[in-house]
Design a protein around this motif. Structure first.
Motif, PDB file in Angstrom:
ATOM      1  N   ASP A   9       0.826  -1.210   0.000  1.00  0.00           N
ATOM      2  CA  ASP A   9       0.000   0.000   0.000  1.00  0.00           C
ATOM      3  C   ASP A   9       0.861   1.262   0.000  1.00  0.00           C
ATOM      4  O   ASP A   9       0.721   2.131   0.857  1.00  0.00           O
ATOM      5  CB  ASP A   9      -0.951  -0.032   1.198  1.00  0.00           C
ATOM      6  N   LEU A  10       1.722   1.352  -1.007  1.00  0.00           N
ATOM      7  CA  LEU A  10       2.599   2.520  -1.127  1.00  0.00           C
ATOM      8  C   LEU A  10       1.805   3.767  -1.477  1.00  0.00           C
ATOM      9  O   LEU A  10       2.096   4.859  -1.008  1.00  0.00           O
ATOM     10  CB  LEU A  10       3.666   2.251  -2.187  1.00  0.00           C
ATOM     11  N   HIS A  11       0.817   3.633  -2.344  1.00  0.00           N
ATOM     12  CA  HIS A  11      -0.105   4.716  -2.699  1.00  0.00           C
ATOM     13  C   HIS A  11       0.604   5.978  -3.198  1.00  0.00           C
ATOM     14  O   HIS A  11       0.376   7.088  -2.680  1.00  0.00           O
ATOM     15  CB  HIS A  11      -1.017   5.072  -1.521  1.00  0.00           C
ATOM     16  N   PHE A  12       1.452   5.807  -4.224  1.00  0.00           N
ATOM     17  CA  PHE A  12       2.036   7.008  -4.833  1.00  0.00           C
ATOM     18  C   PHE A  12       0.906   7.875  -5.369  1.00  0.00           C
ATOM     19  O   PHE A  12      -0.006   7.413  -6.024  1.00  0.00           O
ATOM     20  CB  PHE A  12       3.021   6.616  -5.929  1.00  0.00           C
ATOM     21  N   GLY A  13       0.998   9.155  -5.056  1.00  0.00           N
ATOM     22  CA  GLY A  13      -0.105  10.095  -5.222  1.00  0.00           C
ATOM     23  C   GLY A  13      -0.610  10.565  -3.874  1.00  0.00           C
ATOM     24  O   GLY A  13      -1.199  11.651  -3.766  1.00  0.00           O
ATOM     25  N   ARG A  14      -0.361   9.747  -2.840  1.00  0.00           N
ATOM     26  CA  ARG A  14      -0.694  10.118  -1.466  1.00  0.00           C
ATOM     27  C   ARG A  14       0.403   9.642  -0.513  1.00  0.00           C
ATOM     28  O   ARG A  14       0.113   9.126   0.569  1.00  0.00           O
ATOM     29  CB  ARG A  14      -2.043   9.519  -1.058  1.00  0.00           C
ATOM     30  N   VAL A  15       1.672   9.788  -0.906  1.00  0.00           N
ATOM     31  CA  VAL A  15       2.761   9.339  -0.054  1.00  0.00           C
ATOM     32  C   VAL A  15       3.256  10.478   0.830  1.00  0.00           C
ATOM     33  O   VAL A  15       3.085  11.663   0.512  1.00  0.00           O
ATOM     34  CB  VAL A  15       3.954   8.779  -0.871  1.00  0.00           C
ATOM     35  N   ASP A  16       3.869  10.098   1.934  1.00  0.00           N
ATOM     36  CA  ASP A  16       4.605  11.046   2.761  1.00  0.00           C
ATOM     37  C   ASP A  16       6.049  11.019   2.270  1.00  0.00           C
ATOM     38  O   ASP A  16       6.762  10.046   2.503  1.00  0.00           O
ATOM     39  CB  ASP A  16       4.527  10.621   4.228  1.00  0.00           C
ATOM     40  N   LEU A  41       0.088   0.204  -5.400  1.00  0.00           N
ATOM     41  CA  LEU A  41       1.263   1.030  -5.624  1.00  0.00           C
ATOM     42  C   LEU A  41       0.870   2.481  -5.850  1.00  0.00           C
ATOM     43  O   LEU A  41       1.680   3.379  -5.631  1.00  0.00           O
ATOM     44  CB  LEU A  41       2.060   0.509  -6.824  1.00  0.00           C
ATOM     45  N   THR A  42      -0.363   2.717  -6.291  1.00  0.00           N
ATOM     46  CA  THR A  42      -0.823   4.074  -6.606  1.00  0.00           C
ATOM     47  C   THR A  42      -2.094   4.399  -5.835  1.00  0.00           C
ATOM     48  O   THR A  42      -2.752   3.509  -5.281  1.00  0.00           O
ATOM     49  CB  THR A  42      -1.104   4.226  -8.111  1.00  0.00           C
ATOM     50  N   GLN A  43      -2.447   5.678  -5.866  1.00  0.00           N
ATOM     51  CA  GLN A  43      -3.673   6.121  -5.227  1.00  0.00           C
ATOM     52  C   GLN A  43      -4.852   6.081  -6.189  1.00  0.00           C
ATOM     53  O   GLN A  43      -5.934   5.638  -5.820  1.00  0.00           O
ATOM     54  CB  GLN A  43      -3.501   7.542  -4.672  1.00  0.00           C
ATOM     55  N   ARG A  44      -4.646   6.525  -7.434  1.00  0.00           N
ATOM     56  CA  ARG A  44      -5.750   6.583  -8.388  1.00  0.00           C
ATOM     57  C   ARG A  44      -5.355   6.065  -9.770  1.00  0.00           C
ATOM     58  O   ARG A  44      -5.980   6.430 -10.771  1.00  0.00           O
ATOM     59  CB  ARG A  44      -6.279   8.014  -8.505  1.00  0.00           C
ATOM     60  N   LYS A  46      -3.092   6.706 -11.875  1.00  0.00           N
ATOM     61  CA  LYS A  46      -2.718   7.692 -12.872  1.00  0.00           C
ATOM     62  C   LYS A  46      -1.321   7.396 -13.410  1.00  0.00           C
ATOM     63  O   LYS A  46      -0.484   6.825 -12.702  1.00  0.00           O
ATOM     64  CB  LYS A  46      -2.761   9.103 -12.279  1.00  0.00           C
ATOM     65  N   SER A  47      -1.077   7.814 -14.639  1.00  0.00           N
ATOM     66  CA  SER A  47       0.224   7.543 -15.257  1.00  0.00           C
ATOM     67  C   SER A  47       1.367   8.101 -14.428  1.00  0.00           C
ATOM     68  O   SER A  47       2.389   7.436 -14.207  1.00  0.00           O
ATOM     69  CB  SER A  47       0.273   8.126 -16.672  1.00  0.00           C
ATOM     70  N   GLU A  48       1.208   9.335 -13.944  1.00  0.00           N
ATOM     71  CA  GLU A  48       2.294   9.945 -13.175  1.00  0.00           C
ATOM     72  C   GLU A  48       2.533   9.228 -11.849  1.00  0.00           C
ATOM     73  O   GLU A  48       3.666   9.188 -11.350  1.00  0.00           O
ATOM     74  CB  GLU A  48       2.019  11.425 -12.927  1.00  0.00           C
ATOM     75  N   GLU A  49       1.478   8.643 -11.293  1.00  0.00           N
ATOM     76  CA  GLU A  49       1.648   7.875 -10.060  1.00  0.00           C
ATOM     77  C   GLU A  49       2.389   6.575 -10.329  1.00  0.00           C
ATOM     78  O   GLU A  49       3.282   6.184  -9.551  1.00  0.00           O
ATOM     79  CB  GLU A  49       0.283   7.606  -9.427  1.00  0.00           C
ATOM     80  N   GLY A  69      -3.064  -3.911  -6.633  1.00  0.00           N
ATOM     81  CA  GLY A  69      -4.178  -3.806  -5.700  1.00  0.00           C
ATOM     82  C   GLY A  69      -5.351  -3.112  -6.359  1.00  0.00           C
ATOM     83  O   GLY A  69      -5.282  -2.679  -7.516  1.00  0.00           O
ATOM     84  N   ASN A  70      -6.434  -2.975  -5.628  1.00  0.00           N
ATOM     85  CA  ASN A  70      -7.630  -2.365  -6.203  1.00  0.00           C
ATOM     86  C   ASN A  70      -7.415  -0.905  -6.586  1.00  0.00           C
ATOM     87  O   ASN A  70      -8.026  -0.401  -7.525  1.00  0.00           O
ATOM     88  CB  ASN A  70      -8.809  -2.487  -5.236  1.00  0.00           C
ATOM     89  N   HIS A  71      -6.505  -0.192  -5.896  1.00  0.00           N
ATOM     90  CA  HIS A  71      -6.229   1.197  -6.248  1.00  0.00           C
ATOM     91  C   HIS A  71      -5.415   1.310  -7.540  1.00  0.00           C
ATOM     92  O   HIS A  71      -5.283   2.421  -8.077  1.00  0.00           O
ATOM     93  CB  HIS A  71      -5.493   1.905  -5.113  1.00  0.00           C
ATOM     94  N   ASP A  72      -4.883   0.215  -8.021  1.00  0.00           N
ATOM     95  CA  ASP A  72      -4.124   0.230  -9.271  1.00  0.00           C
ATOM     96  C   ASP A  72      -5.014   0.052 -10.496  1.00  0.00           C
ATOM     97  O   ASP A  72      -4.528  -0.065 -11.632  1.00  0.00           O
ATOM     98  CB  ASP A  72      -3.031  -0.849  -9.231  1.00  0.00           C
ATOM     99  N   ILE A  73      -6.320   0.025 -10.266  1.00  0.00           N
ATOM    100  CA  ILE A  73      -7.333   0.048 -11.323  1.00  0.00           C
ATOM    101  C   ILE A  73      -8.031   1.403 -11.268  1.00  0.00           C
ATOM    102  O   ILE A  73      -8.414   1.870 -10.195  1.00  0.00           O
ATOM    103  CB  ILE A  73      -8.356  -1.082 -11.144  1.00  0.00           C
ATOM    104  N   SER A  74      -8.196   2.037 -12.410  1.00  0.00           N
ATOM    105  CA  SER A  74      -8.825   3.353 -12.466  1.00  0.00           C
ATOM    106  C   SER A  74     -10.215   3.306 -11.850  1.00  0.00           C
ATOM    107  O   SER A  74     -11.010   2.404 -12.121  1.00  0.00           O
ATOM    108  CB  SER A  74      -8.920   3.832 -13.917  1.00  0.00           C
ATOM    109  N   LEU A  75     -10.518   4.285 -10.993  1.00  0.00           N
ATOM    110  CA  LEU A  75     -11.818   4.318 -10.326  1.00  0.00           C
ATOM    111  C   LEU A  75     -12.856   5.084 -11.132  1.00  0.00           C
ATOM    112  O   LEU A  75     -14.002   4.653 -11.272  1.00  0.00           O
ATOM    113  CB  LEU A  75     -11.674   4.953  -8.939  1.00  0.00           C
ATOM    114  N   TYR A  76     -12.489   6.230 -11.699  1.00  0.00           N
ATOM    115  CA  TYR A  76     -13.459   7.124 -12.319  1.00  0.00           C
ATOM    116  C   TYR A  76     -13.521   7.024 -13.842  1.00  0.00           C
ATOM    117  O   TYR A  76     -14.535   7.377 -14.432  1.00  0.00           O
ATOM    118  CB  TYR A  76     -13.158   8.571 -11.919  1.00  0.00           C
ATOM    119  N   ASN A  77     -12.448   6.576 -14.477  1.00  0.00           N
ATOM    120  CA  ASN A  77     -12.455   6.418 -15.928  1.00  0.00           C
ATOM    121  C   ASN A  77     -13.095   5.076 -16.265  1.00  0.00           C
ATOM    122  O   ASN A  77     -12.476   4.021 -16.119  1.00  0.00           O
ATOM    123  CB  ASN A  77     -11.024   6.501 -16.469  1.00  0.00           C
TER     124      ASN A  77
END
Length: 278
Positions: A9-16, A41-44, A46-49, A69-77
């Motif tokens: 759960d690294l969540h790049f896009g919402r990392v410290d 690995l990402t938050q949303r 996104k390519s930049e994440e 993980g589930n966050h590595d699939i686009s939520l809104y697109n």
């Protein structure tokens, strides 16, 4: 002995960002045999994440077993979610959704549980379970068998039952037949280690489940940023939980949990048992 570093759960896009260098430096110092990253690995998505996540993974030692993980699939697109759910993950991270590492002491199998039809839930299918069975069936029984997913097979106290990976019972029956020892996951941003005997009533079988918190995300859910260092012998596993110390700006050892195997049953050990070699 083999050493695994377990990040999740690294969540790049919402990392410290303050955690990134200390984490990297400590993982390099540990010099694990395998680095495991159990999804999000990402938050949303996104390519930049993904680009940031890829750049960071490139600074960590290998080999690496990485699952989405589930966050590595686009939520809104909607198009990306249902037509190309893991296209960016495969482009930037790896196109191998079921990675495998095997040597003469451990077999580590990554399995994709992320699905586009749900927002956060995950599942395994029969084909994935049969692939695990086929990969592990003929291995030397002395090799410790590890399965890595994003969604967990067991839950810490207070978690919702819906957070369990779907079709877990089907998978656990197969795991018991091929002697899966260790199940590693993330998803809940909460650390947890236990055996499977309370949840899955399978005769003479209980695997060890180890869940990692979030290593770098600002979404800690009440727990400090953390990761696991797992040391594996044929009949012993030690799990070190490393947590972020805000005062000294470093990860430090919070506690160690020790487990022993008897046959195909893993149980938590007390210090006296470990010292006696029981």
């Amino acid at each position: 002995m083999r050493t695994l570093v377990h990040l999740s759960d690294l969540h790049f896009g919402r990392v410290d960002p303050a955690l990134l260098d200390p984490l990297r430096n400590l993982v390099r110092e540990i010099a694990p045999d395998v680095v495991v990253i159990s999804g999000d690995l990402t938050q949303r998505a996104k390519s930049e994440e993904f680009e940031a996540a890829r750049a960071y993974l490139d600074t960590l030692p290998g080999p690496q077993i990485v699952v989405p993980g589930n966050h590595d699939i686009s939520l809104y697109n909607v198009f990306r979610r249902f037509v190309q759910p893991l296209d960016r993950y495969k482009r930037y991270i790896t196109d191998d959704l079921d990675p495998v590492y095997i040597d003469d002491e451990i077999a580590v199998l990554g399995v994709n549980t992320a699905r586009s039809l749900t927002v956060k839930d995950g599942r395994l299918n029969k084909e994935q379970v049969e692939k695990i069975r086929a990969t592990l069936a003929d291995l030397d029984p002395r090799i410790t068998r590890v399965v890595v997913t994003h969604h967990p097979f067991d839950l810490p106290p207070g978690a919702e039952e819906s957070d369990l990976v779907d079709r877990a019972n089907m998978a656990m029956e197969a795991f018991s037949e091929v002697g899966v020892d260790l199940l590693m996951a993330g998803h809940l941003h909460t650390s947890h280690a236990a055996n499977t005997s309370a949840r899955y009533k399978i005769s003479e079988y209980a695997a060890l489940v180890v869940q990692a918190g979030t290593a770098t995300s600002t979404r800690g859910r009440g727990e400090v940023n953390s990761f696991n260092v797992i040391r594996i012998d044929a009949d012993r596993i030690e799990v070190d939980r490393m947590g972020w110390d805000t005062v000294h700006s470093q990860f430090q050892l919070l506690h160690t949990e020790k487990f022993l195997r008897s046959g195909n049953v893993w149980t938590e050990a007390v210090d006296g048992m470990m010292a006696a070699g029981i």
